[in-house]
Design an enzyme around this catalytic site. Sequence first.
Site, PDB file in Angstrom:
ATOM      1  N   GLY A  42      -3.812 -25.053 -19.385  1.00 18.32           N
ATOM      2  CA  GLY A  42      -3.532 -25.343 -20.780  1.00 18.32           C
ATOM      3  C   GLY A  42      -3.688 -24.094 -21.633  1.00 18.32           C
ATOM      4  CB  CYS A  43      -4.771 -23.657 -25.130  1.00 20.72           C
ATOM      5  SG  CYS A  43      -5.112 -22.348 -26.311  1.00 20.72           S
ATOM      6  CG  PHE A  44      -3.405 -18.052 -23.044  1.00 18.40           C
ATOM      7  CD1 PHE A  44      -3.546 -18.189 -24.410  1.00 18.40           C
ATOM      8  CD2 PHE A  44      -2.298 -17.333 -22.585  1.00 18.40           C
ATOM      9  CE1 PHE A  44      -2.638 -17.635 -25.308  1.00 18.40           C
ATOM     10  CE2 PHE A  44      -1.375 -16.774 -23.469  1.00 18.40           C
ATOM     11  CZ  PHE A  44      -1.564 -16.931 -24.835  1.00 18.40           C
ATOM     12  CB  CYS A  46      -9.545 -23.400 -24.065  1.00 24.21           C
ATOM     13  SG  CYS A  46      -9.227 -23.913 -25.771  1.00 24.21           S
ATOM     14  CE1 TYR A 189      -5.098 -25.947 -29.634  1.00 22.92           C
ATOM     15  CE2 TYR A 189      -6.812 -24.946 -28.275  1.00 22.92           C
ATOM     16  CZ  TYR A 189      -5.592 -25.595 -28.390  1.00 22.92           C
ATOM     17  OH  TYR A 189      -4.884 -25.918 -27.271  1.00 22.92           O
TER      18      TYR A 189
END
Length: 207
Positions: A42-44, A46, A189
């Site tokens: 997913g979102c890099f 994180c 976020y």
Amino acid sequence: MKRIASLLGIALLLAAAGTFARPDTTTAAESASLATATFAGGCFWCMQPPFEKLDGVVKTTVGYTGGTVPNPTYHQVSAGGTGHAEAVEIVFDPARISYDKLLQVFWHNIDPLAKNRQFCDSGDQYRSAIFVHDETQRRAAEASLKALEDSGRIKGHIETQIVAASPFYRAEEYHQDYHLKNPTKYSFYRWNCGRDARLEAVWGGAR
């Protein structure tokens, strides 16, 4: 003196733009003893923090991999259609930390049941994947997946891919260590995306 000041000003501008490279102090012998792991979850933003704090991890870089478009930009990848996934590349010292340990950290920071999405982000650019760099890594990744399946802990089909590593493209500088550069925005976020709540539901105290 004016020339020195001018050169210093140019250097500062380049550094701010992320194009002024820091000197690499790693020796040839040290580089030869290091290994690379690549994970998508997913979102890099994180996926970088859990790895960079580990003893034995030398460097983490966020970027794009697994696609067909050379030198993709964030806007291209986030729009979909390039085949790339947001990913984190980890350079580590196998003498200090094992690949198996990195796999454990990876699993506990993703939702393995989600297909072509992670948390609030959807699309194959946010898929979960283990990009293996050699057969040893492939065997370890497959063994870790089977162990997870056999444990009965995950109720459902594990969607995480295990695929051969392909060219990794470093993301734009403002994405690197985003959690350090923009801690408030990062925390909001992460909370707003429901990442920690879902990880707690999947993994509980094992994280």
